[in-house]
Structure formats: C-alpha cells, structure tokens
Scaffold this motif. Sequence first.
Motif, PDB file in Angstrom:
ATOM      1  N   LEU A 205       6.927  -0.399 -11.770  1.00  0.00           N
ATOM      2  CA  LEU A 205       7.610   0.103 -12.964  1.00  0.00           C
ATOM      3  C   LEU A 205       6.676   0.171 -14.169  1.00  0.00           C
ATOM      4  CD1 LEU A 205      11.048  -1.743 -12.686  1.00  0.00           C
ATOM      5  CD2 LEU A 205      10.596   0.685 -12.287  1.00  0.00           C
ATOM      6  N   MET A 206       5.667  -0.707 -14.187  1.00  0.00           N
ATOM      7  CA  MET A 206       4.760  -0.794 -15.328  1.00  0.00           C
ATOM      8  C   MET A 206       3.410  -0.139 -15.052  1.00  0.00           C
ATOM      9  SD  MET A 206       5.442  -4.768 -16.369  1.00  0.00           S
ATOM     10  CE  MET A 206       4.066  -4.717 -17.526  1.00  0.00           C
ATOM     11  N   LEU A 207       3.335   0.715 -14.049  1.00  0.00           N
ATOM     12  CA  LEU A 207       2.041   1.273 -13.658  1.00  0.00           C
ATOM     13  C   LEU A 207       1.238   1.883 -14.814  1.00  0.00           C
ATOM     14  CD1 LEU A 207       2.340   2.949 -10.141  1.00  0.00           C
ATOM     15  CD2 LEU A 207       0.919   1.034 -10.828  1.00  0.00           C
ATOM     16  N   PRO A 208       1.862   2.627 -15.735  1.00  0.00           N
ATOM     17  CA  PRO A 208       1.058   3.235 -16.798  1.00  0.00           C
ATOM     18  C   PRO A 208       0.384   2.242 -17.733  1.00  0.00           C
ATOM     19  CG  PRO A 208       3.144   4.385 -16.557  1.00  0.00           C
ATOM     20  CD  PRO A 208       3.242   3.140 -15.741  1.00  0.00           C
TER      21      PRO A 208
ATOM     22  N   LEU B  34       1.486  15.035 -15.112  1.00  0.00           N
ATOM     23  CA  LEU B  34       1.038  16.427 -15.071  1.00  0.00           C
ATOM     24  C   LEU B  34       2.029  17.384 -15.721  1.00  0.00           C
ATOM     25  CD1 LEU B  34      -0.486  16.577 -11.473  1.00  0.00           C
ATOM     26  CD2 LEU B  34      -1.734  16.729 -13.643  1.00  0.00           C
ATOM     27  N   VAL B  35       3.328  17.077 -15.650  1.00  0.00           N
ATOM     28  CA  VAL B  35       4.340  17.997 -16.163  1.00  0.00           C
ATOM     29  C   VAL B  35       4.879  17.581 -17.531  1.00  0.00           C
ATOM     30  CG1 VAL B  35       5.025  18.647 -13.833  1.00  0.00           C
ATOM     31  CG2 VAL B  35       6.237  16.793 -14.985  1.00  0.00           C
ATOM     32  N   SER B  36       4.520  16.378 -18.005  1.00  0.00           N
ATOM     33  CA  SER B  36       5.035  15.901 -19.291  1.00  0.00           C
ATOM     34  C   SER B  36       4.007  16.124 -20.395  1.00  0.00           C
ATOM     35  CB  SER B  36       5.384  14.422 -19.200  1.00  0.00           C
ATOM     36  OG  SER B  36       4.214  13.657 -18.934  1.00  0.00           O
ATOM     37  N   PRO B  37       4.425  16.133 -21.657  1.00  0.00           N
ATOM     38  CA  PRO B  37       3.462  16.274 -22.758  1.00  0.00           C
ATOM     39  C   PRO B  37       2.454  15.131 -22.743  1.00  0.00           C
ATOM     40  CG  PRO B  37       5.700  16.582 -23.539  1.00  0.00           C
ATOM     41  CD  PRO B  37       5.813  16.066 -22.142  1.00  0.00           C
ATOM     42  N   PRO B  38       1.214  15.400 -23.104  1.00  0.00           N
ATOM     43  CA  PRO B  38       0.195  14.344 -23.051  1.00  0.00           C
ATOM     44  C   PRO B  38       0.416  13.304 -24.140  1.00  0.00           C
ATOM     45  CG  PRO B  38      -0.708  16.319 -24.056  1.00  0.00           C
ATOM     46  CD  PRO B  38       0.655  16.683 -23.543  1.00  0.00           C
ATOM     47  N   ARG B  39      -0.042  12.107 -23.850  1.00  0.00           N
ATOM     48  CA  ARG B  39      -0.035  11.037 -24.846  1.00  0.00           C
ATOM     49  C   ARG B  39      -1.360  11.086 -25.593  1.00  0.00           C
ATOM     50  NH1 ARG B  39      -2.678   6.562 -25.401  1.00  0.00           N
ATOM     51  NH2 ARG B  39      -3.681   6.958 -23.389  1.00  0.00           N
ATOM     52  N   PHE B  40      -1.291  11.212 -26.903  1.00  0.00           N
ATOM     53  CA  PHE B  40      -2.528  11.312 -27.671  1.00  0.00           C
ATOM     54  C   PHE B  40      -3.109   9.923 -27.905  1.00  0.00           C
ATOM     55  CE2 PHE B  40      -0.643  15.394 -28.412  1.00  0.00           C
ATOM     56  CZ  PHE B  40      -1.733  16.244 -28.410  1.00  0.00           C
TER      57      PHE B  40
ATOM     58  N   ALA C 273       0.829  -1.206   0.000  1.00  0.00           N
ATOM     59  CA  ALA C 273       0.000   0.000   0.000  1.00  0.00           C
ATOM     60  C   ALA C 273       0.865   1.258   0.000  1.00  0.00           C
ATOM     61  CB  ALA C 273      -0.934  -0.013   1.200  1.00  0.00           C
ATOM     62  N   LEU C 274       1.895   1.272   0.824  1.00  0.00           N
ATOM     63  CA  LEU C 274       2.769   2.445   0.911  1.00  0.00           C
ATOM     64  C   LEU C 274       3.534   2.671  -0.398  1.00  0.00           C
ATOM     65  CD1 LEU C 274       4.178   1.991   4.531  1.00  0.00           C
ATOM     66  CD2 LEU C 274       2.515   3.690   3.753  1.00  0.00           C
ATOM     67  N   LEU C 275       4.093   1.594  -0.959  1.00  0.00           N
ATOM     68  CA  LEU C 275       4.869   1.737  -2.196  1.00  0.00           C
ATOM     69  C   LEU C 275       3.980   2.087  -3.376  1.00  0.00           C
ATOM     70  CD1 LEU C 275       7.492  -1.152  -1.860  1.00  0.00           C
ATOM     71  CD2 LEU C 275       7.801   1.307  -1.478  1.00  0.00           C
ATOM     72  N   PHE C 276       2.811   1.488  -3.444  1.00  0.00           N
ATOM     73  CA  PHE C 276       1.885   1.831  -4.525  1.00  0.00           C
ATOM     74  C   PHE C 276       1.471   3.305  -4.411  1.00  0.00           C
ATOM     75  CE2 PHE C 276       0.579  -2.688  -5.538  1.00  0.00           C
ATOM     76  CZ  PHE C 276       0.906  -2.603  -6.876  1.00  0.00           C
ATOM     77  N   ALA C 277       1.154   3.760  -3.214  1.00  0.00           N
ATOM     78  CA  ALA C 277       0.738   5.155  -3.027  1.00  0.00           C
ATOM     79  C   ALA C 277       1.845   6.106  -3.464  1.00  0.00           C
ATOM     80  CB  ALA C 277       0.359   5.397  -1.571  1.00  0.00           C
ATOM     81  N   GLY C 278       3.086   5.819  -3.053  1.00  0.00           N
ATOM     82  CA  GLY C 278       4.193   6.678  -3.457  1.00  0.00           C
ATOM     83  C   GLY C 278       4.432   6.657  -4.952  1.00  0.00           C
ATOM     84  N   ALA C 279       4.382   5.453  -5.558  1.00  0.00           N
ATOM     85  CA  ALA C 279       4.623   5.333  -6.998  1.00  0.00           C
ATOM     86  C   ALA C 279       3.522   6.021  -7.799  1.00  0.00           C
ATOM     87  CB  ALA C 279       4.716   3.861  -7.385  1.00  0.00           C
ATOM     88  N   ILE C 280       2.281   5.869  -7.373  1.00  0.00           N
ATOM     89  CA  ILE C 280       1.171   6.517  -8.082  1.00  0.00           C
ATOM     90  C   ILE C 280       1.308   8.031  -8.013  1.00  0.00           C
ATOM     91  CG2 ILE C 280      -1.324   6.932  -7.975  1.00  0.00           C
ATOM     92  CD1 ILE C 280      -1.623   3.956  -7.182  1.00  0.00           C
ATOM     93  N   ALA C 281       1.697   8.551  -6.855  1.00  0.00           N
ATOM     94  CA  ALA C 281       1.886   9.996  -6.725  1.00  0.00           C
ATOM     95  C   ALA C 281       2.993  10.491  -7.658  1.00  0.00           C
ATOM     96  CB  ALA C 281       2.214  10.344  -5.277  1.00  0.00           C
ATOM     97  N   ILE C 282       4.097   9.745  -7.743  1.00  0.00           N
ATOM     98  CA  ILE C 282       5.212  10.144  -8.621  1.00  0.00           C
ATOM     99  C   ILE C 282       4.800  10.084 -10.081  1.00  0.00           C
ATOM    100  CG2 ILE C 282       7.511   9.480  -9.402  1.00  0.00           C
ATOM    101  CD1 ILE C 282       8.067   8.551  -6.520  1.00  0.00           C
ATOM    102  N   TRP C 283       4.117   9.018 -10.468  1.00  0.00           N
ATOM    103  CA  TRP C 283       3.682   8.892 -11.857  1.00  0.00           C
ATOM    104  C   TRP C 283       2.674   9.982 -12.224  1.00  0.00           C
ATOM    105  CZ3 TRP C 283       5.780   6.680 -15.810  1.00  0.00           C
ATOM    106  CH2 TRP C 283       6.544   5.516 -15.671  1.00  0.00           C
TER     107      TRP C 283
END
Length: 219
Positions: free
Chosen positions: A137-140, A28-34, A13-23
């Motif tokens: 690593l494969m969250l997206p 939010l700051v990277s160009p969108p994927r069309f 739970a802790l690692l998923f929460a941190g990874a989701i926040a980072i991703w």
Amino acid sequence: MTHHQTDLWKIGALLFAGAIAIWLLFLLVSPPRFPGGDVTCFKDPGVNLAQGRGLVEVITPANPTLVPKFYSNYPPLFPAVYGAYVSIFGIGAKADSIFDFVLSAAASVAFWFSVTPRHAAPGRRSLGLILLGILILMLPVGPFWTQRERPDAMGFITMMASLWALRDGLTPKRVALSAFIAGLGSLISPFTFAMNGLALGIIILIEGEPLQSLRHPLK
C-alpha cells in the motif's frame, strides 16, 4: 508426518511484482508529481551530467551561487545514476516520478525480504503477510516516509543488500562482499555508510568470533 510449509518469499515476489506493475500503470496515466526543493541538490547535477555539462551544481549548500561548480554537496553516486537514467528515459516530471517510485519500491522489497523468513510458524507468517500488505500500500514512499528527491531510498537498498550478504553466515567471502556493498553505500550517503557500519559492527559482535576466520581465510 510432515506439513507443507508456505513459501513466503514466493508469495511476496508475486504480490510485489503485481503491485509494482499496477502502481507503474497508475503513474503512467496520472498527472506527474512535481519535485520539491531537494531536486537542485541531488538531481540537477545528474541532469547537467546527462546534458554534457559535467557533474556540476548551482544553488546548493555546497555552492550557493549561480556559477556552475563541480558537485561536492553529497557523494556522487546518486546524481550519477540519475544522470544515466535521464539520458535514457528523458528529462521530465513523469520520468522523475517513475524514477522515485522504482527506488522506493525496491527499498520496500529489500526491506521485506531482509526481515521475513522464507518459512515461518503460523504466527510469524501472519506478521510477514501483514507487513507485506502495508508495504504494498505504501510502495510510492517506501518502507519509510522520505523526500523522494533525496538519495535515502538508494542508500537504504545498499544497506539491506550489505546485511543480506551476511544472511548465511560470516564467512570471509561474505564479509568481504558485505563490506564492498557498504563501500558503495558511502558513495551514496554518509548517513547510510555510518548506519551500515554500525549494523555490521553489531552483527560481528553478536555472532561470535568471525574475525578469527578472517585472519586465516584458507583454513
């Protein structure tokens, strides 16, 4: 002598929460994927719904014309949820990327918690942590590689939830809850419903005679 047992679910739970926040910050700051071509089949009806035109589609296998017709390409729950999402967060490539990521991440979380015991022997604990690292690593893209314009991740989440409902046994209430969640899956994808039904059937056959208790639920 008792040994302290590592709570894998707490670590996850802790690692998923941190990874989701980072991703999410990265998205939010990277160009969108069309999006790709399936956006017209599964998301465009949701956009139409959010804009007040109803749940209609154009240029899909179910309606290969430019005349809007009631959505019948696939079950309606995914485009309806997407329509509710864009009505709140807006229509755009950035919002779309975040929607896809949230579903893929949720599918990873559901998969990991479904296959990983809370407490395990050292060998299985290591396997659970390795799987956790791979999924982070494969969250997206989620626990499987899928076209994110499709309802596959949402369907997978309902399937994992349906199986999770039976985690502590096949009591009548748990079987009913599992069947209800599987029914929701049928409103997302027919393939999800078929796979969910197959999995539930196998569980019922393996676990003995749960149907006997369903015949007499008050005993």
